[in-house]
Design a protein around this motif. Structure first.
Motif, short mmCIF file in Angstrom:
data_model
loop_
_atom_site.label_atom_id
_atom_site.label_comp_id
_atom_site.label_asym_id
_atom_site.label_seq_id
_atom_site.Cartn_x
_atom_site.Cartn_y
_atom_site.Cartn_z
N ALA A 158 30.27 44.32 21.03
CA ALA A 158 29.40 43.34 21.68
C ALA A 158 30.11 41.99 21.80
N GLY A 159 30.00 41.42 22.98
CA GLY A 159 30.57 40.10 23.21
C GLY A 159 32.04 40.11 23.59
N ARG A 160 32.71 41.25 23.51
CA ARG A 160 34.13 41.30 23.86
C ARG A 160 34.30 41.34 25.38
N ARG A 161 35.47 40.93 25.81
CA ARG A 161 35.75 40.81 27.24
C ARG A 161 36.55 42.01 27.73
N VAL A 162 36.03 42.69 28.74
CA VAL A 162 36.70 43.85 29.32
C VAL A 162 37.19 43.49 30.72
N GLY A 163 38.49 43.57 30.90
CA GLY A 163 39.09 43.35 32.22
C GLY A 163 39.43 44.68 32.85
N ILE A 164 38.96 44.92 34.07
CA ILE A 164 39.18 46.20 34.74
C ILE A 164 40.17 46.00 35.89
N LEU A 165 41.26 46.74 35.82
CA LEU A 165 42.27 46.72 36.88
C LEU A 165 41.94 47.84 37.86
N GLY A 166 41.35 47.47 38.99
CA GLY A 166 40.96 48.44 40.00
C GLY A 166 39.47 48.70 39.98
N LEU A 167 38.73 48.08 40.90
CA LEU A 167 37.28 48.23 40.91
C LEU A 167 36.87 49.17 42.05
N GLY A 168 37.39 50.40 41.99
CA GLY A 168 36.95 51.43 42.91
C GLY A 168 35.73 52.14 42.36
N SER A 169 35.52 53.38 42.78
CA SER A 169 34.33 54.11 42.34
C SER A 169 34.34 54.32 40.83
N ILE A 170 35.52 54.57 40.26
CA ILE A 170 35.62 54.74 38.80
C ILE A 170 35.49 53.39 38.11
N PRO A 200 29.01 42.14 40.93
CA PRO A 200 28.38 41.07 40.14
C PRO A 200 29.29 40.51 39.04
N TRP A 201 30.55 40.96 38.99
CA TRP A 201 31.44 40.55 37.91
C TRP A 201 32.49 39.56 38.43
N ALA A 202 33.01 38.75 37.54
CA ALA A 202 33.98 37.73 37.92
C ALA A 202 35.28 38.38 38.40
N TYR A 203 35.86 37.79 39.45
CA TYR A 203 37.11 38.28 40.03
C TYR A 203 38.26 37.39 39.61
N HIS A 204 39.37 38.01 39.20
CA HIS A 204 40.61 37.29 38.92
C HIS A 204 41.62 37.65 40.00
N ASP A 205 42.23 36.64 40.60
CA ASP A 205 43.12 36.93 41.72
C ASP A 205 44.51 37.38 41.30
N THR A 206 44.80 37.36 39.99
CA THR A 206 46.05 37.93 39.50
C THR A 206 45.77 38.78 38.27
N LEU A 207 46.62 39.76 38.04
CA LEU A 207 46.49 40.58 36.85
C LEU A 207 46.81 39.77 35.61
N ALA A 208 47.74 38.84 35.71
CA ALA A 208 48.10 37.99 34.57
C ALA A 208 46.89 37.18 34.11
N SER A 209 46.15 36.64 35.05
CA SER A 209 44.96 35.87 34.71
C SER A 209 43.92 36.75 34.04
N LEU A 210 43.73 37.97 34.56
CA LEU A 210 42.75 38.89 33.96
C LEU A 210 43.16 39.24 32.54
N ALA A 211 44.44 39.54 32.32
CA ALA A 211 44.92 39.92 30.99
C ALA A 211 44.77 38.77 30.00
N GLU A 212 45.03 37.57 30.45
CA GLU A 212 44.90 36.41 29.56
C GLU A 212 43.45 36.20 29.15
N TRP A 213 42.51 36.50 30.06
CA TRP A 213 41.08 36.34 29.78
C TRP A 213 40.55 37.46 28.89
N ALA A 214 41.06 38.67 29.07
CA ALA A 214 40.43 39.87 28.50
C ALA A 214 40.82 40.11 27.05
N ASP A 215 39.93 40.82 26.35
CA ASP A 215 40.25 41.41 25.05
C ASP A 215 40.72 42.86 25.23
N ILE A 216 40.18 43.52 26.25
CA ILE A 216 40.51 44.92 26.53
C ILE A 216 40.82 45.04 28.01
#
Length: 314
Positions: A145-157, A184-200
């Motif tokens: 709970a409360g952890r940040r999940v960054g998803i690389l690739g927001l297709g059907s899966i 409905p989720w926040a978009y990061h325009d680079t993978l580096a930015s997403l990884a820096e934000w995410a816990d997973i």
């Protein structure tokens, strides 16, 4: 007379093979070694069934003069020579969405197992090391709970992974080639930015030349020492050597992997590591998923042979 179809997928379950055999003149060959096969049915073959991790190359395409459709049993098509197929006017279809739910389930299973250290706990118990009533402090985890999940690739899966993660009260964001207006989720325009934000970081993107090794040393460093990587996409999307180094050095905390760079070979270093959960590419291995993949494959072949429009052509 039934159409002749070449099946290159040796691991297809019998429940899927049966309807294909009943409907078509099915030629069954493993792609490995087919170059030396005389393939006497070559002139009759109008369809090929394969999967992304096996594919079909230019050499085999050129040996099939009347080939009209390559039907990918799964959702990926990374080892299909799309250029060679297009040059010949051959249609390529894939079953996107057929296994999305079960692959998303597997992503969450690996995420839970990695973050909650289930693999380590099971090995601890099986080795007879649980000798006191209380579990060892060494197996304390950070929780969900409360952890940040960054998803690389927001297709059907990826979308299904996001919804499952949100149900665990986790914060979700994603990186795609472009933002999805209805997401409905926040978009990061680079993978580096997403990884820096995410816990997973959950890898759910398509494998192609643009994504090969995209999860590299710098992305893993940005994820940080409390971070976890989950990969249910393709092994080549993650720089495997960099991942091993990050796990060994503590650059990241752990990983859950269902795919590997050179399947079925898994590096000994990954097998030895305590902070990795490993699975033999089984994310899509549910009865429901295989029923749907079989149905969609037959639908693609039937529509092509009947001259009807194809809804899942690449």
């Amino acid at each position: 007379m039934p159409e002749t179809v070449l099946n290159l997928h040796p691991g297809m379950p019998e429940a899927s093979l049966r309807p294909l055999r009943e409907r078509y003149d099915l030629v069954e060959r493993a792609f490995a070694g087919i170059a030396a096969d005389p393939l006497p049915q070559a002139d009759r073959i109008r369809g090929v069934v394969t999967i992304g991790v096996i594919g079909i190359d230019r050499a085999l395409i050129e040996r099939l003069p009347n080939l009209g459709i390559i039907a990918c049993y799964g959702s990926g098509y990374e080892r299909i020579d799309i250029v060679a197929a297009r040059e010949r006017g051959i249609v390529v279809t894939s079953n996107i969405g057929a296994n999305a739910a079960c692959v998303a389930d597997m992503a969450l299973a690996l995420l839970l197992a990695s973050v909650r250290r289930l693999g380590e706990g099971e090995r601890f118990l099986r080795a007879g090391r649980w000798t006191k009533p209380a579990a060892p402090p060494a197996l304390i985890s950070t929780g969900m709970a409360g952890r940040r999940v960054g998803i690389l690739g927001l297709g059907s899966i990826g979308e299904k992974i996001a919804r499952r993660a949100a149900a665990f009260d986790m914060e979700v964001a994603y990186h795609n080639r472009r933002p999805k207006p209805d997401a409905p989720w926040a978009y990061h325009d680079t993978l580096a930015s997403l990884a820096e934000w995410a816990d997973i970081l959950v890898v759910a993107c398509r494998a192609d030349e643009s994504t090969r090794g995209i999860v590299d040393r710098s992305v893993l460093a940005a994820l940080g020492p409390q971070g976890h990587v989950v990969n249910i996409a393709r092994g080549e999307v993650v720089d495997e050597a960099a991942l091993i180094a990050a796990l060994e050095s503590g650059t990241i905390a752990g990983a859950g992997l269902d795919v590997f760079e050179h399947e079925p070979a898994v590096p000994e270093a990954l097998i030895r590591l305590e902070n990795v959960v490993l699975a033999p590419h089984i994310a899509s291995m549910t009865q429901a998923a295989h029923r749907e993949m079989c149905r969609m494959t037959i639908e693609s072949l039937d529509n092509f042979f009947a001259g009807r429009p194809l809804t899942n052509a690449r």
